[in-house]
Design an enzyme around this catalytic site. Structure first.
Site, PDB file in Angstrom:
ATOM      1  N   ARG A 285      38.213  53.382  42.393  1.00 37.09           N
ATOM      2  CA  ARG A 285      39.214  53.405  43.398  1.00 37.09           C
ATOM      3  C   ARG A 285      40.559  54.030  43.473  1.00 37.09           C
ATOM      4  O   ARG A 285      40.761  54.547  44.670  1.00 37.09           O
ATOM      5  CB  ARG A 285      39.913  51.767  44.104  1.00 37.09           C
TER       6      ARG A 285
ATOM      7  N   HIS B 240      31.868  47.293  47.992  1.00 36.87           N
ATOM      8  CA  HIS B 240      30.890  47.135  46.566  1.00 36.87           C
ATOM      9  C   HIS B 240      29.912  47.852  48.289  1.00 36.87           C
ATOM     10  O   HIS B 240      29.236  48.512  47.279  1.00 36.87           O
ATOM     11  CB  HIS B 240      30.553  45.479  46.258  1.00 36.87           C
TER      12      HIS B 240
ATOM     13  N   SER C  25      38.418  42.587  44.457  1.00 37.45           N
ATOM     14  CA  SER C  25      37.667  41.164  44.800  1.00 37.45           C
ATOM     15  C   SER C  25      39.102  40.252  44.343  1.00 37.45           C
ATOM     16  O   SER C  25      39.022  39.442  45.149  1.00 37.45           O
ATOM     17  CB  SER C  25      36.380  40.822  43.421  1.00 37.45           C
TER      18      SER C  25
ATOM     19  N   LYS D 144      35.859  35.217  31.912  1.00 34.82           N
ATOM     20  CA  LYS D 144      36.475  35.470  33.337  1.00 34.82           C
ATOM     21  C   LYS D 144      36.375  33.901  34.337  1.00 34.82           C
ATOM     22  O   LYS D 144      35.187  33.254  34.312  1.00 34.82           O
ATOM     23  CB  LYS D 144      36.140  35.992  34.541  1.00 34.82           C
TER      24      LYS D 144
END
Ligand code: ADP
Length: 163
Positions: free
Chosen positions: A90, A17, A128, A41
């Site tokens: 990514r 990030h 994460s 979440k």
């Protein structure tokens, strides 16, 4: 002044990030890192902690502010009169979901553009979720997260999480 929003869960913020927001700052005068309160979440860190750790990490860089929102990203962008979203990629596996999200957002708010930035290869495997998994098992994540985040995780979860 060119401004962009970089939305995400940032639970917690990682070097991936950080790399993306630094790149975004080279293009935009101001970047708002917007922490999403996603009721779907169950986060490791409370919203205020996620925001504080981002603030401590980006404090010296200048031109980066931290916000939060619930609900649709497009509504947050409209409220802040911001017409550009930053998202990080990514790997090719991120692309499909990100493409769908960008197209949906465009449909909801036609003035909005999504810009994708690629992270450095060495950060491309950091997520994460992986960091949380290591933290849960009591491992060391200092190679993956900025110092303020690592310090907080060490202080609060040094023995992992046992539920
Ligand atoms: P979300 O839950 O919205 O995916 P994340 O906090 O996981 O939120 O990620 C926010 C954004 O940062 C997403 O665009 C994600 O693809 C990107 N991102 C996360 N980790 C990395 C990384 N290691 N390199 C590049 N981009 C990343």
């Amino acid at each position: 002044m060119a401004r962009a929003i970089y939305p995400g869960s940032f639970d917690p913020m990682t070097f991936g990030h950080l790399d993306i927001v630094k790149r975004a700052r080279k293009i935009f005068d101001q970047v708002i890192m917007a922490v999403v309160a996603n009721p779907g979440k169950s986060p490791l860190l409370p919203m205020e902690v996620r925001m504080r750790l981002i603030e401590e990490t980006v404090n010296d860089l200048g031109g980066i502010t931290v916000g939060s929102f619930q609900g649709l990203t497009v509504d947050y962008a409209k409220e802040n009169e911001t017409f550009c979203l930053i998202r990080g990629l990514r790997a090719i596996s991120d692309f499909e979901a990100e493409l769908g999200m960008a197209q949906t957002n465009k449909q909801l708010f036609p003035e909005l553009e999504t810009i994708f930035l690629m992270t450095k290869a060495e950060y491309s495997f950091i997520s994460s979720s992986t960091v949380k998994e290591i933290v849960r098992l009591g491992g060391d994540v200092s190679e993956f997260v900025p110092k303020p985040v690592n310090d907080y995780l060490k202080q609060n979860f040094s023995r992992g999480i046992t539920e």
